[in-house]
Design a protein around this motif. Structure first.
Motif, PDB file in Angstrom:
ATOM      1  N   UNK A  82       0.667  -1.549  -0.113  1.00 13.64           N
ATOM      2  CA  UNK A  82      -0.539  -0.082   0.047  1.00 13.64           C
ATOM      3  C   UNK A  82       0.692   1.243  -0.200  1.00 13.64           C
ATOM      4  N   UNK A  83       0.573   2.525  -0.384  1.00 16.35           N
ATOM      5  CA  UNK A  83       1.211   3.219  -0.572  1.00 16.35           C
ATOM      6  C   UNK A  83       0.696   3.994   0.736  1.00 16.35           C
ATOM      7  N   UNK A  84       2.654   4.292   0.715  1.00 12.76           N
ATOM      8  CA  UNK A  84       2.408   5.195   2.572  1.00 12.76           C
ATOM      9  C   UNK A  84       2.562   6.451   2.582  1.00 12.76           C
ATOM     10  N   UNK A  85       1.873   6.921   3.010  1.00 16.44           N
ATOM     11  CA  UNK A  85       1.356   8.710   3.019  1.00 16.44           C
ATOM     12  C   UNK A  85       2.596   9.096   4.096  1.00 16.44           C
ATOM     13  N   UNK A  86       4.200   9.801   3.416  1.00 12.20           N
ATOM     14  CA  UNK A  86       5.103   9.202   4.902  1.00 12.20           C
ATOM     15  C   UNK A  86       4.643  11.670   5.729  1.00 12.20           C
ATOM     16  N   UNK A  87       3.769  12.034   4.370  1.00 13.93           N
ATOM     17  CA  UNK A  87       2.969  13.238   5.411  1.00 13.93           C
ATOM     18  C   UNK A  87       1.886  13.203   6.038  1.00 13.93           C
ATOM     19  N   UNK A  88       1.308  11.929   6.598  1.00 15.17           N
ATOM     20  CA  UNK A  88       0.174  11.773   7.204  1.00 15.17           C
ATOM     21  C   UNK A  88       0.862  12.130   9.218  1.00 15.17           C
ATOM     22  N   UNK A  89      -0.138  12.710   9.996  1.00 13.61           N
ATOM     23  CA  UNK A  89      -0.039  13.257  10.837  1.00 13.61           C
ATOM     24  C   UNK A  89      -0.754  12.013  11.928  1.00 13.61           C
ATOM     25  N   UNK A  90       0.523  11.739  13.001  1.00 13.91           N
ATOM     26  CA  UNK A  90       0.320  10.846  13.812  1.00 13.91           C
ATOM     27  C   UNK A  90      -0.009  11.971  15.370  1.00 13.91           C
ATOM     28  N   UNK A  91      -1.092  12.317  15.741  1.00 14.82           N
ATOM     29  CA  UNK A  91      -1.602  12.862  16.957  1.00 14.82           C
ATOM     30  C   UNK A  91      -1.827  11.638  18.144  1.00 14.82           C
ATOM     31  N   UNK A  92      -1.671  12.512  19.530  1.00 16.06           N
ATOM     32  CA  UNK A  92      -2.048  11.333  20.595  1.00 16.06           C
ATOM     33  C   UNK A  92      -2.978  11.164  20.699  1.00 16.06           C
ATOM     34  N   UNK A  93      -4.600  11.951  19.696  1.00 13.39           N
ATOM     35  CA  UNK A  93      -5.333  10.860  19.272  1.00 13.39           C
ATOM     36  C   UNK A  93      -5.976   9.576  18.657  1.00 13.39           C
ATOM     37  N   UNK A  94      -4.872   9.931  17.675  1.00 10.61           N
ATOM     38  CA  UNK A  94      -4.687   8.911  16.717  1.00 10.61           C
ATOM     39  C   UNK A  94      -3.952   7.249  17.276  1.00 10.61           C
ATOM     40  N   UNK A  95      -5.875   6.335  16.162  1.00  8.14           N
ATOM     41  CA  UNK A  95      -6.633   5.607  17.151  1.00  8.14           C
ATOM     42  C   UNK A  95      -5.054   5.013  16.878  1.00  8.14           C
ATOM     43  N   UNK A  96      -4.558   3.515  18.028  1.00  5.00           N
ATOM     44  CA  UNK A  96      -3.355   2.688  18.502  1.00  5.00           C
ATOM     45  C   UNK A  96      -3.065   1.740  16.900  1.00  5.00           C
ATOM     46  N   UNK A  97      -4.670   1.109  16.332  1.00  7.83           N
ATOM     47  CA  UNK A  97      -4.586   0.608  14.786  1.00  7.83           C
ATOM     48  C   UNK A  97      -3.662   1.005  14.209  1.00  7.83           C
ATOM     49  N   UNK A  98      -4.829   2.803  13.560  1.00  7.16           N
ATOM     50  CA  UNK A  98      -3.516   3.529  13.348  1.00  7.16           C
ATOM     51  C   UNK A  98      -2.840   3.594  12.805  1.00  7.16           C
ATOM     52  N   UNK A  99      -1.701   3.831  13.713  1.00  9.85           N
ATOM     53  CA  UNK A  99      -0.186   3.650  13.763  1.00  9.85           C
ATOM     54  C   UNK A  99       0.000   1.719  14.232  1.00  9.85           C
ATOM     55  N   UNK A 100      -0.405   0.937  13.547  1.00  9.34           N
ATOM     56  CA  UNK A 100      -0.077   0.244  13.891  1.00  9.34           C
ATOM     57  C   UNK A 100       0.213  -0.647  12.315  1.00  9.34           C
TER      58      UNK A 100
END
Length: 158
Positions: A82-100
């Motif tokens: 899957x293309x990986x979007x390097x500009x995607x921002x991860x915030x403190x509220x980001x879902x753990x599954x999204x980080x995974x």
């Protein structure tokens, strides 16, 4: 000769290893199922060679990795990522599954050896066990892991 009941028990206890390795290289569900069957076949065919010198999970990881890589070569195709979007921002509220998922996406961007290396590391294998599976010296495993971690941080950094 080892028996079928022992084989089935060991596979049942280590099924997660097979799926994890396959999913490092293949995302399509039908291919995952086909590869799983191929791994079971190859594992059964070589089960008599398992001498118990290492943990069964370590041996199974190696059989699985070899089967997947052989399959890829036979198919003469690149891993679909899957293309990986390097500009995607991860915030403190980001879902753990999204980080995974982002981490797995980043791992899929690595070369085959590095994917296997980091996967074994995440599973808690020590450097000598990783080296045994991948045919590397334990000291080389440590150096490579350090570089892989730095690379993953760069990939995942927004």
């Amino acid at each position: 000769m080892k028996n079928r009941a022992e084989f089935e028990l060991l596979i049942s206890e280590n099924r997660g290893i097979i799926f994890k390795v396959i999913r490092l290289y293949e995302e399509r569900e039908e291919e995952v199922k086909d590869l799983y069957q191929e791994v079971l076949l190859q594992t059964w065919k070589s089960f008599h060679l398992y001498k118990g010198k290492s943990k069964f999970g370590t041996w199974l990881y190696r059989v699985t990795l070899n089967t997947v890589l052989t399959h890829r070569r036979k198919e003469d195709r690149r891993t679909l990522t899957r293309p990986f979007n390097e500009s995607e921002e991860f915030t403190e509220e980001a879902d753990r599954n999204e980080r995974k998922e982002a981490l797995w996406g980043a791992i899929r961007c690595l070369n085959e050896l590095d994917r296997a290396l980091i996967s074994l590391h995440f599973d808690g294998y020590d450097y000598s066990e990783i080296g045994e599976v991948l045919g590397l010296q334990a000291s080389n495993v440590g150096v490579r892991l350090h570089r892989i971690k730095k690379n993953l941080k760069k990939i995942m950094k927004p």
